[in-house]
Design an enzyme around this catalytic site. Structure first.
Site, mmCIF file in Angstrom:
data_model
loop_
_atom_site.group_PDB
_atom_site.id
_atom_site.type_symbol
_atom_site.label_atom_id
_atom_site.label_comp_id
_atom_site.label_asym_id
_atom_site.label_seq_id
_atom_site.Cartn_x
_atom_site.Cartn_y
_atom_site.Cartn_z
ATOM 1 N N ASP A 122 51.008 37.793 19.633
ATOM 2 C CA ASP A 122 52.290 37.708 20.307
ATOM 3 C C ASP A 122 52.887 36.247 19.903
ATOM 4 O O ASP A 122 52.024 35.168 20.564
ATOM 5 C CB ASP A 122 52.229 37.758 21.910
ATOM 6 C CG ASP A 122 53.614 37.993 22.349
ATOM 7 O OD1 ASP A 122 54.534 37.696 21.789
ATOM 8 O OD2 ASP A 122 53.684 38.458 23.680
ATOM 9 N N ASP A 172 54.199 39.665 16.032
ATOM 10 C CA ASP A 172 55.446 40.020 16.030
ATOM 11 C C ASP A 172 56.617 39.072 15.910
ATOM 12 O O ASP A 172 57.574 39.302 15.557
ATOM 13 C CB ASP A 172 55.764 40.378 17.720
ATOM 14 C CG ASP A 172 55.504 39.296 18.809
ATOM 15 O OD1 ASP A 172 55.109 38.222 18.393
ATOM 16 O OD2 ASP A 172 55.578 39.693 19.796
ATOM 17 N N ASN A 173 55.962 37.744 15.614
ATOM 18 C CA ASN A 173 56.957 36.826 15.230
ATOM 19 C C ASN A 173 56.344 35.440 14.956
ATOM 20 O O ASN A 173 55.231 35.170 15.571
ATOM 21 C CB ASN A 173 58.265 36.428 16.119
ATOM 22 C CG ASN A 173 58.015 36.239 17.601
ATOM 23 O OD1 ASN A 173 58.110 37.110 18.207
ATOM 24 N ND2 ASN A 173 57.435 35.090 17.883
ATOM 25 N N CYS A 232 60.221 38.870 20.422
ATOM 26 C CA CYS A 232 59.132 39.780 20.583
ATOM 27 C C CYS A 232 59.863 41.163 20.529
ATOM 28 O O CYS A 232 59.383 42.000 19.874
ATOM 29 C CB CYS A 232 58.779 39.552 21.993
ATOM 30 S SG CYS A 232 57.744 37.860 22.150
#
Length: 543
Positions: A43, A313-314, A79
């Site tokens: 995350d 996710d990023n 997210c």
């Protein structure tokens, strides 16, 4: 036996009972099994600013024994929309999750009704896969407007989902639809370790007659950056990287970047350096999770039949263009993520420069499982052939899109800036706003490394970067680049913003046998040609 400290009383028994019951109904002697798949999702883990550096074990177990994708991107640098893209295989304009709010469809009833039944785990389950989810799902999961903690999305045999956003202690998990609270005792409650132990329990008690898919979504390295006690003093001499775009004014960028104060105050720099260290510390427990999981797979004789994916996710930034800490921006540090894969038939120490996207994860995993991709309506493409070292044509461009948060609310920390801003820090530098709404084409081929972005704001602001000459995106060339190129890029962007399913896969596909002149640009048909190089046009007729 259940692992000590893996779950609070009763939870492990619930998992074991379900797994044993599943095993009892299987038919023995079922022939060779399909491959298993594991997806480990962190995350907010960047790759551009050294986010993989703490993961020494992961490098040895994944990168050194598999393939590293050096050009892996997310369709949205936040997210909830990114996770929705991973699950659905679709761009945000098709799954309609646009930011982290319920209003932005994050875990909304609309998402649950229209998208969840068609996610790749649901399709895997339909062809006989046992499926386990453990960790952070979507940011608004568990809230009352999203069905509460009793909602278990279709496709999951075993469900251990975190309520709302990332935490490390004092959180609630939905255990197959029943809320279970955790405290702040490291030995039994630290979330990254709990997720590791849930995964090990699943491997110990799952059916041995059916293939499995596991998705393990860790909180790390998302805030509040709470490290395990044994790692609390790691990296004491580490600071955020002083890249060429660190603590400089983005004078030629959109207004949200221009409002950042340069140079940053010493207190802001100390804050982001401290955050950088804490983020790395939380990743050390992720490294332990990867090691534990792969050792268990090896011990059970499953490793050689299991594909393992590791990604985020990023990305993230810490001080670039004087923006303290966050994501949500269009630049490489926010949209580029790590992607490692190991598994059957993947040679060790492989590097792929293919432009892959998070929307490709679902199609790739389905392809590995033998699912007919013609029966899906996913925007992404399977990169399974790349894993098998096949010569394949591949995309040259993909879409990045984001719809800003903020709305009509005024951020109480910086009221003087007025309504529509959010994620503001003590020096009143705001990371997001209602009109931080943009779409970009990220283009990469043998001849091009470009990014073109348009903002939905009062300026209709445009940013264009040549990353071959300017990898840190210091200079916006939108006002100096040839107008014809701008028009073609604009056309390509409109095509991608309106694409759906297979039509998202065709723009930008090129023949890898040809090397292109750096002046070439794309056509409205999505093929490289019809371009500025008139001599080239005479030499080759285009479709």
């Amino acid at each position: 036996m259940c692992h000590p400290g893996s779950l609070r009383a009763g939870t492990c028994c619930l998992l074991v009972l379900g797994l044993l019951c599943s095993a009892l109904v299987q038919v023995e002697g079922r022939g060779s099994r399909k491959p298993n798949v594991v997806l480990i999702l962190t995350d907010d883990q960047d790759v551009s600013l050294g986010g993989m550096t703490p993961l020494k074990k992961t490098k040895a177990l994944m990168a050194d024994l598999g393939i590293t994708f050096t050009n892996a991107y997310v369709g949205s640098a936040l997210c909830c929309p990114s996770r929705a893209s991973i699950l659905s295989g679709r761009y945000p304009h098709n799954h309609h999750v646009v930011n982290n709010t319920i209003e932005g469809n994050c875990s909304s009833k609309a998402w649950q009704k229209t998208q969840e039944p068609h996610t790749f785990p649901a399709l895997l389950q339909s062809i006989g896969y046992q499926t386990l989810f453990a960790g952070k799902y979507l940011n608004q999961y568990g809230v009352e407007d999203a069905g509460g903690m009793s909602h278990v999305p279709p496709g999951w045999s075993y469900w251990f989902a975190l309520e709302k956003n990332s935490k490390y202690y004092n959180y609630t998990l939905s255990v197959n639809g029943r809320a279970r609270n955790y405290g702040q005792n490291y030995s039994v409650d630290y979330l990254t370790d709990v997720l590791a132990n849930i995964s090990l329990d699943f491997l110990n008690y799952k059916s041995n007659y059916e293939p499995f898919f596991m998705m393990i979504a860790t909180p790390a390295p998302h805030s509040p950056w709470t490290a395990a006690p044994q790692y609390a003093n790691a990296f004491v001499n580490i600071s955020a990287p002083r890249t060429n775009n660190f603590n400089v004014h983005g004078k030629d960028k959109h207004w949200l970047i221009r409002q950042a104060k340069t140079p940053m105050a010493n207190s802001s720099i100390q804050f982001l350096d401290d955050a950088f260290r804490k983020r790395w510390r939380t990743l050390l427990s992720v490294d332990d999770l990867v090691e534990k999981l792969l050792k268990e797979l090896q011990a059970r004789g499953e490793l050689d039949n299991t594909f393992i994916f590791f990604t985020s996710d990023n990305g993230y930034h810490t001080g670039q263009f004087s923006m303290p800490i966050d994501k949500r921006q269009l630049y490489e540090f926010d949209i580029k993520v790590p992607l490692l894969v190991r598994g059957p038939g993947i040679k060790p120490n492989q590097i792929s420069k293919a432009l892959v996207a998070n929307i490709d994860l679902g199609p790739t995993i389905l392809d590995i499982a033998g699912f007919d991709l013609n029966k899906t309506q996913m925007d992404g493409m399977s990169f399974f052939p790349i894993l098998r070292n096949s010569n394949v044509t591949w995309r040259t461009d993909m879409l990045i899109e984001y719809q800003g948060e903020g709305g009509n609310r005024t951020d109480p920390s910086c009221p003087a800036l007025g309504p529509g801003v959010s994620q503001c820090f003590p020096d009143c530098v705001c990371e997001d706003a209602i009109n931080n709404t943009y779409a970009c084409v990220r283009t990469m081929s043998a001849a091009h490394d470009l990014q073109y972005c348009e903002f939905d704001d009062a300026e209709v602001f445009v940013e264009v970067y040549n990353l071959t000459a300017d990898p840190n995106q210091l200079t916006n060339i939108a006002k100096t680049i040839d107008q014809e190129i701008l028009e073609k890029m604009n056309h390509r962007l409109m095509m991608l913003q309106s694409c759906y399913g297979v039509s998202c896969q065709t723009p930008g596909v090129f023949d890898p046998r040809y090397r292109f002149d750096p002046q070439l640009m794309f056509t409205s048909q999505g093929e490289w040609g019809h371009m500025l190089n008139r001599k080239y046009l005479k030499q080759r007729s285009l479709r």
